[in-house]
Design a protein around this motif. Structure first.
Motif, PDB file in Angstrom:
ATOM      1  N   ILE A  92       5.591  -6.431 -50.740  1.00  0.00           N
ATOM      2  CA  ILE A  92       5.293  -7.597 -51.585  1.00  0.00           C
ATOM      3  C   ILE A  92       5.231  -7.219 -53.064  1.00  0.00           C
ATOM      4  O   ILE A  92       5.625  -8.014 -53.928  1.00  0.00           O
ATOM      5  CB  ILE A  92       4.002  -8.318 -51.126  1.00  0.00           C
ATOM      6  N   SER A 105      13.563  -2.069 -44.308  1.00  0.00           N
ATOM      7  CA  SER A 105      14.012  -3.457 -44.483  1.00  0.00           C
ATOM      8  C   SER A 105      12.929  -4.160 -45.296  1.00  0.00           C
ATOM      9  O   SER A 105      11.819  -3.634 -45.427  1.00  0.00           O
ATOM     10  CB  SER A 105      14.202  -4.146 -43.123  1.00  0.00           C
ATOM     11  N   GLY A 142       6.733  -2.579 -44.135  1.00  0.00           N
ATOM     12  CA  GLY A 142       5.415  -1.951 -44.087  1.00  0.00           C
ATOM     13  C   GLY A 142       4.305  -2.986 -43.986  1.00  0.00           C
ATOM     14  O   GLY A 142       4.473  -4.046 -43.359  1.00  0.00           O
ATOM     15  N   ALA A 143       3.180  -2.697 -44.635  1.00  0.00           N
ATOM     16  CA  ALA A 143       2.007  -3.579 -44.538  1.00  0.00           C
ATOM     17  C   ALA A 143       2.325  -5.007 -44.990  1.00  0.00           C
ATOM     18  O   ALA A 143       1.743  -5.968 -44.483  1.00  0.00           O
ATOM     19  CB  ALA A 143       0.873  -3.008 -45.385  1.00  0.00           C
ATOM     20  N   SER A 144       3.268  -5.148 -45.915  1.00  0.00           N
ATOM     21  CA  SER A 144       3.564  -6.484 -46.440  1.00  0.00           C
ATOM     22  C   SER A 144       4.185  -7.407 -45.400  1.00  0.00           C
ATOM     23  O   SER A 144       4.213  -8.625 -45.599  1.00  0.00           O
ATOM     24  CB  SER A 144       4.501  -6.374 -47.645  1.00  0.00           C
ATOM     25  N   ALA A 158       0.519  -7.855 -42.589  1.00  0.00           N
ATOM     26  CA  ALA A 158      -0.838  -8.169 -43.055  1.00  0.00           C
ATOM     27  C   ALA A 158      -1.230  -9.573 -42.610  1.00  0.00           C
ATOM     28  O   ALA A 158      -0.408 -10.346 -42.121  1.00  0.00           O
ATOM     29  CB  ALA A 158      -0.884  -8.069 -44.574  1.00  0.00           C
ATOM     30  N   ALA A 178      18.337   2.181 -48.654  1.00  0.00           N
ATOM     31  CA  ALA A 178      18.487   3.643 -48.723  1.00  0.00           C
ATOM     32  C   ALA A 178      17.117   4.245 -48.987  1.00  0.00           C
ATOM     33  O   ALA A 178      16.228   3.569 -49.522  1.00  0.00           O
ATOM     34  CB  ALA A 178      19.432   4.022 -49.865  1.00  0.00           C
ATOM     35  N   HIS A 179      16.966   5.497 -48.617  1.00  0.00           N
ATOM     36  CA  HIS A 179      15.704   6.185 -48.905  1.00  0.00           C
ATOM     37  C   HIS A 179      15.785   6.781 -50.309  1.00  0.00           C
ATOM     38  O   HIS A 179      16.697   7.563 -50.597  1.00  0.00           O
ATOM     39  CB  HIS A 179      15.474   7.288 -47.860  1.00  0.00           C
ATOM     40  N   ALA A 227       6.131   1.762 -53.920  1.00  0.00           N
ATOM     41  CA  ALA A 227       6.400   2.248 -52.562  1.00  0.00           C
ATOM     42  C   ALA A 227       5.141   2.292 -51.704  1.00  0.00           C
ATOM     43  O   ALA A 227       5.080   3.036 -50.718  1.00  0.00           O
ATOM     44  CB  ALA A 227       7.063   3.620 -52.634  1.00  0.00           C
ATOM     45  N   TRP A 282       3.669   5.299 -49.672  1.00  0.00           N
ATOM     46  CA  TRP A 282       4.639   6.396 -49.869  1.00  0.00           C
ATOM     47  C   TRP A 282       4.767   6.777 -51.349  1.00  0.00           C
ATOM     48  O   TRP A 282       5.516   7.671 -51.693  1.00  0.00           O
ATOM     49  CB  TRP A 282       6.012   5.994 -49.323  1.00  0.00           C
ATOM     50  N   LEU A 290       6.866  10.189 -54.225  1.00  0.00           N
ATOM     51  CA  LEU A 290       7.793  10.122 -55.363  1.00  0.00           C
ATOM     52  C   LEU A 290       7.101  10.488 -56.673  1.00  0.00           C
ATOM     53  O   LEU A 290       7.739  10.992 -57.593  1.00  0.00           O
ATOM     54  CB  LEU A 290       8.367   8.699 -55.473  1.00  0.00           C
ATOM     55  N   TYR A 301      -3.044 -14.844 -35.964  1.00  0.00           N
ATOM     56  CA  TYR A 301      -2.954 -13.418 -36.286  1.00  0.00           C
ATOM     57  C   TYR A 301      -4.358 -12.832 -36.192  1.00  0.00           C
ATOM     58  O   TYR A 301      -5.330 -13.470 -36.612  1.00  0.00           O
ATOM     59  CB  TYR A 301      -2.410 -13.283 -37.709  1.00  0.00           C
ATOM     60  N   PRO A 334      -2.361   0.948 -48.248  1.00  0.00           N
ATOM     61  CA  PRO A 334      -2.344   1.899 -49.372  1.00  0.00           C
ATOM     62  C   PRO A 334      -3.543   1.688 -50.292  1.00  0.00           C
ATOM     63  O   PRO A 334      -3.858   0.563 -50.648  1.00  0.00           O
ATOM     64  CB  PRO A 334      -1.056   1.514 -50.112  1.00  0.00           C
ATOM     65  N   TRP A 383      -5.959  -6.080 -50.708  1.00  0.00           N
ATOM     66  CA  TRP A 383      -5.635  -7.294 -51.472  1.00  0.00           C
ATOM     67  C   TRP A 383      -4.210  -7.318 -52.014  1.00  0.00           C
ATOM     68  O   TRP A 383      -3.913  -8.019 -52.983  1.00  0.00           O
ATOM     69  CB  TRP A 383      -6.645  -7.476 -52.619  1.00  0.00           C
TER      70      TRP A 383
HETATM   71  C1  FAD Z   1      -4.076  -4.973 -41.138  1.00  0.00           C
HETATM   72  C2  FAD Z   1      -3.939  -5.357 -42.596  1.00  0.00           C
HETATM   73  C3  FAD Z   1      -4.217  -6.658 -42.989  1.00  0.00           C
HETATM   74  C4  FAD Z   1      -4.106  -7.019 -44.338  1.00  0.00           C
HETATM   75  N1  FAD Z   1      -4.390  -8.297 -44.704  1.00  0.00           N
HETATM   76  C5  FAD Z   1      -4.310  -8.647 -46.009  1.00  0.00           C
HETATM   77  C6  FAD Z   1      -4.630  -9.967 -46.410  1.00  0.00           C
HETATM   78  O1  FAD Z   1      -4.982 -10.819 -45.586  1.00  0.00           O
HETATM   79  N2  FAD Z   1      -4.566 -10.273 -47.735  1.00  0.00           N
HETATM   80  C7  FAD Z   1      -4.192  -9.351 -48.671  1.00  0.00           C
HETATM   81  O2  FAD Z   1      -4.169  -9.682 -49.860  1.00  0.00           O
HETATM   82  N3  FAD Z   1      -3.837  -8.098 -48.301  1.00  0.00           N
HETATM   83  C8  FAD Z   1      -3.901  -7.719 -47.002  1.00  0.00           C
HETATM   84  N4  FAD Z   1      -3.599  -6.446 -46.625  1.00  0.00           N
HETATM   85  C9  FAD Z   1      -3.167  -5.467 -47.658  1.00  0.00           C
HETATM   86  C10 FAD Z   1      -1.676  -5.589 -47.950  1.00  0.00           C
HETATM   87  O3  FAD Z   1      -0.964  -5.654 -46.748  1.00  0.00           O
HETATM   88  C11 FAD Z   1      -1.179  -4.403 -48.787  1.00  0.00           C
HETATM   89  O4  FAD Z   1      -2.021  -4.176 -49.888  1.00  0.00           O
HETATM   90  C12 FAD Z   1       0.225  -4.710 -49.318  1.00  0.00           C
HETATM   91  O5  FAD Z   1       1.073  -5.110 -48.272  1.00  0.00           O
HETATM   92  C13 FAD Z   1       0.823  -3.498 -50.026  1.00  0.00           C
HETATM   93  O6  FAD Z   1       2.102  -3.865 -50.456  1.00  0.00           O
HETATM   94  P1  FAD Z   1       3.086  -2.811 -51.104  1.00  0.00           P
HETATM   95  O7  FAD Z   1       4.316  -3.533 -51.478  1.00  0.00           O
HETATM   96  O8  FAD Z   1       2.360  -2.038 -52.152  1.00  0.00           O
HETATM   97  O9  FAD Z   1       3.353  -1.732 -49.951  1.00  0.00           O
HETATM   98  P2  FAD Z   1       4.159  -1.837 -48.572  1.00  0.00           P
HETATM   99  O10 FAD Z   1       4.057  -3.160 -47.961  1.00  0.00           O
HETATM  100  O11 FAD Z   1       3.762  -0.646 -47.780  1.00  0.00           O
HETATM  101  O12 FAD Z   1       5.667  -1.677 -49.038  1.00  0.00           O
HETATM  102  C14 FAD Z   1       6.184  -0.462 -49.498  1.00  0.00           C
HETATM  103  C15 FAD Z   1       7.677  -0.497 -49.217  1.00  0.00           C
HETATM  104  O13 FAD Z   1       8.290   0.611 -49.870  1.00  0.00           O
HETATM  105  C16 FAD Z   1       9.276   1.139 -49.027  1.00  0.00           C
HETATM  106  N5  FAD Z   1       9.450   2.542 -49.401  1.00  0.00           N
HETATM  107  C17 FAD Z   1       8.515   3.509 -49.373  1.00  0.00           C
HETATM  108  N6  FAD Z   1       9.033   4.678 -49.810  1.00  0.00           N
HETATM  109  C18 FAD Z   1      10.318   4.425 -50.124  1.00  0.00           C
HETATM  110  C19 FAD Z   1      11.373   5.233 -50.618  1.00  0.00           C
HETATM  111  N7  FAD Z   1      11.190   6.537 -50.903  1.00  0.00           N
HETATM  112  N8  FAD Z   1      12.589   4.666 -50.801  1.00  0.00           N
HETATM  113  C20 FAD Z   1      12.784   3.343 -50.545  1.00  0.00           C
HETATM  114  N9  FAD Z   1      11.806   2.532 -50.067  1.00  0.00           N
HETATM  115  C21 FAD Z   1      10.596   3.069 -49.865  1.00  0.00           C
HETATM  116  C22 FAD Z   1       8.705   0.977 -47.618  1.00  0.00           C
HETATM  117  O14 FAD Z   1       9.735   0.994 -46.648  1.00  0.00           O
HETATM  118  C23 FAD Z   1       8.001  -0.373 -47.730  1.00  0.00           C
HETATM  119  O15 FAD Z   1       8.854  -1.439 -47.365  1.00  0.00           O
HETATM  120  C24 FAD Z   1      -3.696  -6.058 -45.296  1.00  0.00           C
HETATM  121  C25 FAD Z   1      -3.394  -4.760 -44.884  1.00  0.00           C
HETATM  122  C26 FAD Z   1      -3.519  -4.397 -43.556  1.00  0.00           C
HETATM  123  C27 FAD Z   1      -3.191  -2.990 -43.153  1.00  0.00           C
END
Ligand code: FAD
Length: 364
Positions: free
Chosen positions: A12, A37, A41-43, A46, A153-154, A189, A192, A196, A247, A300, A328
């Protein structure tokens, strides 16, 4: 000449950053690199609860901005239909498995067995809490980006010139290495991120969740529970009814190291069955429902609080980070995307006060 910006991460935070960059009036060229895709991950796993005013002083301004952006994005792009945006009540409820009382205390949703309830209190009203389906939100917002290039891609490395300025990202797909050129890189990321950017310490823990198909829809009440089970243990699942499913998520677990890719996350089905059993202790609707998905993901969080890391990375030029949003990230995702677009395109964040989230705090 237009900027060439690469965003790493299709959660997200990365998706929201790509969205606001792609709509910025300076019209930068934007590429998003995602290893698995969108919302892998968590996004994508959640709950999706949004809260206006539950946040500490460091993230209060970001949360307010983000709460407003969630509402305006839903209006602009039909979010009620496309990603289940809706306002809802949020309730804190203490329960005891088995019968403890007669009658239904006020404020208890009609899909919770009233005789299990010990105490109930309101945490939020439809004015202060709302929800989305996080995966559908990310997938829809990606479609609404203007001229976004997406590369699956990674990303192995952020490439820097001799003076530590961003010059690109080294990527790998099936053993094939490719350089994506950029003059600015945003690392979003999630857990992760530290792989990086070793000087931005983000920790993580795994959490499991389920979705349940029920005989009828549950009323829009998010539930923070505390349930004393028959053997005296206390469990605290959170329950979020959505338009077409319910959920529920359980506790964090500490003994599962983060895999290289989001799509490699292991699901411990026993933990998912426990969540179903626990929520079934207080709701016949959930007890009789059918589990449609068992999933796990990694939360994270910044090793040094408070809140996520948002800003330019110390010791590098034109490399920014937005990661470590803890519980959050869904709520604060759009606000983070907006302020990142300001930082990258205007070198000044004006929509929210996020100074204390600057990653330079790690070097002080
Ligand atoms: C069970 C649970 C319930 C939750 N409920 C809520 C809620 O109700 N409300 C709320 O506000 N928050 C909630 N959260 C928190 C929220 O889900 C996270 O804070 C948020 O999704 C983090 O988003 P992000 O984009 O930082 O990370 P992520 O969603 O982890 O996305 C990171 C992305 O980066 C990609 N990536 C990583 N490394 C690389 C790389 N080297 N190259 C290319 N791509 C890479 C991964 O594949 C992934 O798609 C919840 C979390 C959990 C675990």
């Amino acid at each position: 000449m237009s900027r060439k910006i690469v965003v790493i991460g299709g959660g997200i935070v990365g998706v929201s950053t790509a969205y606001f960059l792609s709509h910025h009036h300076s019209k930068p060229s934007v590429t998003l690199i995602e290893a698995s895709s969108i919302a892998a991950g968590a996004s994508g796993k959640a709950g999706g609860l949004l809260a206006l005013d539950w946040h500490g002083s460091d993230t209060a301004s970001l949360a307010r901005l983000s709460y407003e952006l969630h509402a305006s994005l839903a209006d602009k792009h039909s979010g009620r239909e496309r990603w289940g945006y809706r306002e809802l009540n949020t309730v804190e409820i203490s329960c005891q498995a088995g019968k403890t009382r007669n009658g239904r205390p006020t404020g208890v949703p009609n899909w919770v067995n009233p005789d299990t309830v010990l105490k109930v209190g309101s945490l939020g009203t439809p004015r202060t809490t709302a929800q989305i389906h996080p995966r559908r939100f990310c997938e829809a917002l990606i479609q609404e980006c203007k001229d976004l290039e997406i590369i699956i891609a990674h990303a192995r490395k952020v490439l820097l010139s001799g003076d530590k300025s961003a010059i690109g990202v080294e990527t790998e797909v099936n053993g094939e290495v490719k350089i994506i050129e950029a003059d600015t890189v945003v690392v979003a990321a999630g857990p992760w991120t530290t792989k990086l950017l070793p000087n931005v310490p983000i920790s993580t823990q795994r959490a499991h969740s389920i979705t349940v198909q029920t005989a009828e829809p549950a009323s829009p009440h998010a539930l923070f529970t505390s349930i004393r089970t028959e053997n005296g243990n206390v469990v605290t699942p959170e329950i979020y009814p959505r338009v077409d499913e319910i959920y529920a998520c359980g506790d964090l677990d500490t003994n599962a190291p983060l895999p290289k890719l989001a799509r490699e996350v292991q699901v411990d089905e026993e933990r998912c069955r426990e969540i179903k059993e626990n929520v079934g202790l207080i709701s016949d609707l959930l007890k009789e429902g059918v589990v449609t998905c068992m999933q796990a993901c990694y939360l994270p969080y910044s090793e040094i609080g408070p809140g996520p890391s948002i800003g330019w990375v110390p010791g590098m030029k034109n490399v920014a980070v937005a990661a470590g949003h803890s519980c959050w990230g869904i709520c604060n995702g759009p606000g983070t995307g907006k302020v990142m677009s300001e930082l990258v395109c205007e070198d000044k964040i004006s929509s929210a006060k996020v100074e204390t989230l600057d990653p330079s705090r790690y070097t002080q």
